[in-house]
Design an enzyme around this catalytic site. Sequence first.
Site, short mmCIF file in Angstrom:
data_model
loop_
_atom_site.label_atom_id
_atom_site.label_comp_id
_atom_site.label_asym_id
_atom_site.label_seq_id
_atom_site.Cartn_x
_atom_site.Cartn_y
_atom_site.Cartn_z
N GLY A 5 13.36 -88.02 -24.60
CA GLY A 5 12.14 -87.76 -25.35
C GLY A 5 11.03 -88.78 -25.21
N GLU B 192 19.37 -90.12 -22.78
CA GLU B 192 19.17 -88.98 -21.88
C GLU B 192 17.70 -88.89 -21.47
OE1 GLU B 192 20.42 -85.81 -24.45
OE2 GLU B 192 22.55 -86.22 -24.19
N GLY C 9 14.44 -88.17 -19.30
CA GLY C 9 14.05 -87.32 -18.17
C GLY C 9 12.65 -87.69 -17.71
N CYS D 208 -2.94 -64.11 -10.26
CA CYS D 208 -3.68 -63.12 -11.03
C CYS D 208 -3.35 -63.20 -12.52
CB CYS D 208 -3.37 -61.74 -10.49
SG CYS D 208 -3.73 -61.65 -8.73
C1 PLP Z 1 15.30 -82.04 -21.86
C2 PLP Z 1 16.35 -82.86 -22.50
C3 PLP Z 1 16.33 -84.24 -22.36
C4 PLP Z 1 15.23 -84.99 -21.63
O1 PLP Z 1 14.03 -84.94 -22.32
P1 PLP Z 1 12.78 -85.85 -21.83
O2 PLP Z 1 11.74 -85.57 -22.83
O3 PLP Z 1 12.42 -85.38 -20.46
O4 PLP Z 1 13.23 -87.26 -21.85
C5 PLP Z 1 17.36 -84.97 -22.93
N1 PLP Z 1 18.37 -84.36 -23.61
C6 PLP Z 1 18.42 -83.02 -23.75
C7 PLP Z 1 19.54 -82.42 -24.49
C8 PLP Z 1 17.42 -82.23 -23.21
O5 PLP Z 1 17.48 -80.90 -23.37
#
Ligand code: PLP
Length: 424
Positions: A248, A282, A284, A352
Amino acid sequence: MAAIETYGARYEGDALFIEGVSLHSVAAQFGTPTYVYSKAALTAAYGRLDAAVSQARAGRSYTLCYAVKANSNLAILNLLTKLGAGFDIVSGGELQRVLRAGGQANKVVFSGLGKTRDEIAMALQAGIKCFNVESEPELERLSEVASALKVKAPVSLRVNPDVDAKTHPYISTGLKNNKFGIAFDRARSVYQRAATLPGISIAGVDCHIGSQLTDASPLVEAMQKIVSLADDLANDGIQLHHICPGGGVGITYTSEPQIDLVRYANALQQALGNRAVELLLEPGRAIVGNAGVLLTKVEYVKLGANKNFLIVDAAMNDLIRPALYQAHHEIVEVQRTQTQQRKEFDVVGPVCESSDVLGYSRQLGATEGELLAVLSAGAYGFVMSSNYNTRPRAAEVMIDGVKATIVRDRETVQGLVSGEYLLD
Ligand SMILES: *Cc1c(COP(=O)(O)O)cnc(C)c1O
């Protein structure tokens, strides 16, 4: 917008470069639209988070489980494997990608609320670290599938701490009325149930309250709630091996403040104290978001009475974030022009749909045939692309110093129709 270096890019003279490679040469060699990633920017973003967490943990265990869904290109997964990352997956397909990229199954956590029996069996056979369980029926299914295979499924419950991430509603996942996770006040009894199931071994607790957070306090608040849950569970006789507050952490798309990673990591550590558990994260977007741009060419300059349009060869099928979340991506000229040569344009794709807009009201001086770079496109870019309008998906290129390597071929129409058949 922030300084161009914020995005891992720079101008040499008036030409835009990623590391030692000009985007003009990338377009000449690989065509457009093309996603262009910087190995150095990706490595640096991973390193910043890793250093902050490592320092806060001071020798205690932790794993950064990169959220594969943000960008699942094999070259990126392979690079992150070499940097020491684990992985957070949301499908059996992502597990196969991780394994093909050389990732270790025992550093994989499996999130997602719709795991099929086949996906569960595949992950058990691979020997993943943990399943992040999102519902009670999933827990029962995990126990059944694991028992049939004569193994135990390591689980963590993804609880919903009911914390407002204060981000876009489509990327907010931690509130009560959300489809994700197990309600916080049910968690303790679901753990009790898990403890009785033959195919389950309890490993941890997990949450993920949303994405693109620019303030760490909701993340820390969620962490405090799951740590206190872990304490309650310990009183109930259930010891956890790990605690995970999810991903997040946001990035700067325009002028959003950046979460101070050192303070964030220290706050997580403070919530954990001396509890003998591993910390999982986690991340991303924070790893890949600003390590990629979408390179596109201007096809037409369409001047109008009320509005001007730059019609480019990338579209919402290539980058859906603006259409889906009203997300703002900075768009810059690959050959920089003088301010007085610029006009206000909406930058639009050829699809489109009226929502096929990459950016509204941008000051740009580009003319037909010139190149633009859509910034901050490394996360939730290529992975969300589609073939709408029978548009082959873009190529992906990774820059490493002065070297540009194709890491995914541009699709062809031949390839798109190869699995389609006529009636006799
Ligand atoms: C998408 C997701 C993440 C990564 O979120 P980011 O905002 O990209 O860091 C981590 N854990 C879970 C369970 C997710 O679905």
